[in-house]
Design a protein around this motif. Structure first.
Motif, mmCIF file in Angstrom:
data_model
loop_
_atom_site.group_PDB
_atom_site.id
_atom_site.type_symbol
_atom_site.label_atom_id
_atom_site.label_comp_id
_atom_site.label_asym_id
_atom_site.label_seq_id
_atom_site.Cartn_x
_atom_site.Cartn_y
_atom_site.Cartn_z
ATOM 1 N N ARG A 105 0.847 -1.193 0.000
ATOM 2 C CA ARG A 105 0.000 0.000 0.000
ATOM 3 C C ARG A 105 0.884 1.246 0.000
ATOM 4 N NH1 ARG A 105 -4.892 1.059 4.397
ATOM 5 N NH2 ARG A 105 -6.114 2.501 3.101
ATOM 6 N N TYR A 106 0.524 2.260 -0.763
ATOM 7 C CA TYR A 106 1.267 3.523 -0.880
ATOM 8 C C TYR A 106 2.680 3.318 -1.447
ATOM 9 C CZ TYR A 106 -2.402 4.878 2.420
ATOM 10 O OH TYR A 106 -3.613 5.074 3.047
ATOM 11 N N PHE A 109 4.120 6.292 -3.345
ATOM 12 C CA PHE A 109 4.619 7.367 -2.470
ATOM 13 C C PHE A 109 6.028 7.057 -1.984
ATOM 14 C CE2 PHE A 109 5.339 8.573 1.982
ATOM 15 C CZ PHE A 109 5.374 9.954 1.845
#
Length: 298
Positions: A105-106, A109
């Motif tokens: 997840r992410y 980023f």
């Protein structure tokens, strides 16, 4: 019949060279001519003050290297730097790329966040780390906060080069991480699926599939890492204010060449040192080429 064919071939050849001519001129002026001029200077004693003069000295500049203690210090520091930084940044790049290649997840980023040190100016990074290592800097502040003794990180010859190593690993590994990440995404998923059917563990898949598939990329990363570490200059220059201190602890080959060329104005000897550095880098690259024989495949 042969003459028209010959004229057509000649015309195609001339057209090809005409398209290549801008690149040939640029490479000739800014790459080949400087190399040739540097080799020419390495066999001369050059006077740049007043009337420029050249005095042929034969191999005197190369013989002088044997009795130059600062050269051997610079070589030792450079080899030490390369032996620690290159494996560390390569290993860190592989680990980061493998983690960011997972379906986390992410992850986009984190890919951007990890890559930020690479796009930051080298001089700015050095100034930031100098502030961290300063006697009144962040590192000593944190040590003092937990009750540990502070240290003169920039003034101790035994740790000064280590500080540059840590900074370079932290700032360079993300660049190679992106290269490894692209290579990981090119490995066919069918290989992992077949290994999983055969009961291979995660470590076995990484060791038997991932690393062998990454060998050509690893060859490139190590070669570029070696060249980059042997060309270390700006970090060492800013850390030591151009002196290579403390006590020559951060003196590298390129910094030594700079000192002889632009401080002592000894262009002949500096060119000989640059020639020596180029030969060392080429020899190391050839050795790596022999080690990574699989790089020739595909």
């Amino acid at each position: 019949m042969a003459k028209p064919h010959h004229k057509s071939k000649l015309r195609d050849l001339m057209a090809g060279y005409s398209f290549m001519s801008p690149a040939i001129v640029i490479l000739g002026c800014f790459l080949l001519l400087p190399i040739a001029y540097s080799i020419f200077l390495s066999f001369h004693r050059v006077n740049l003050l007043g009337t420029v003069s050249y005095k042929f000295t034969g191999t005197a500049n190369f013989e002088r290297m044997l009795d130059d203690p600062r050269l051997w210090i610079a070589l030792r520091n450079t080899f030490k730097y390369a032996l620690i930084v290159v494996p560390s940044q390569t290993l860190l790049a592989i680990v980061l790329a493998s983690i960011l290649n997972m379906k986390l997840r992410y992850r986009n980023f984190f890919r951007v966040a990890f890559y930020l040190p690479t796009v930051t100016s080298s001089a700015v990074l050095v100034l930031i780390f100098m502030w961290i290592y300063n006697s009144n800097g962040l590192l000593n502040f944190m040590l003092e906060a937990v009750g540990l003794p502070t240290y003169n990180w920039l003034g101790d010859p035994s740790v000064a080069l280590l500080g540059i190593m840590i900074m370079n690993i932290w700032s360079t590994a993300p660049l190679f991480m992106v290269i490894y990440l692209a290579a990981l995404q090119d490995i066919p998923e069918t290989l992992y699926e077949a290994a999983e059917i055969d009961g291979a563990s995660g470590w076995q898949k990484f060791w038997r599939i991932t690393l062998p598939q990454l060998k050509p990329v690893t060859f490139y990363v190590i070669v570029m890492g070696i060249i980059g570490t042997f060309q270390l200059f700006d970090q060492s220059y800013i850390f030591s204010a151009g002196s290579g201190g403390p006590n020559n602890a951060t003196l590298t080959m390129v910094l030594l060449i700079y000192q002889y060329a632009f401080k002592s104005l000894d262009m002949g000897y500096a060119s000989a040192l640059a020639f020596l550095l180029a030969v060392v880098i080429m020899l190391i690259t050839v050795v790596q080429r022999l080690i990574f024989k699989e790089e020739r495949l595909n």
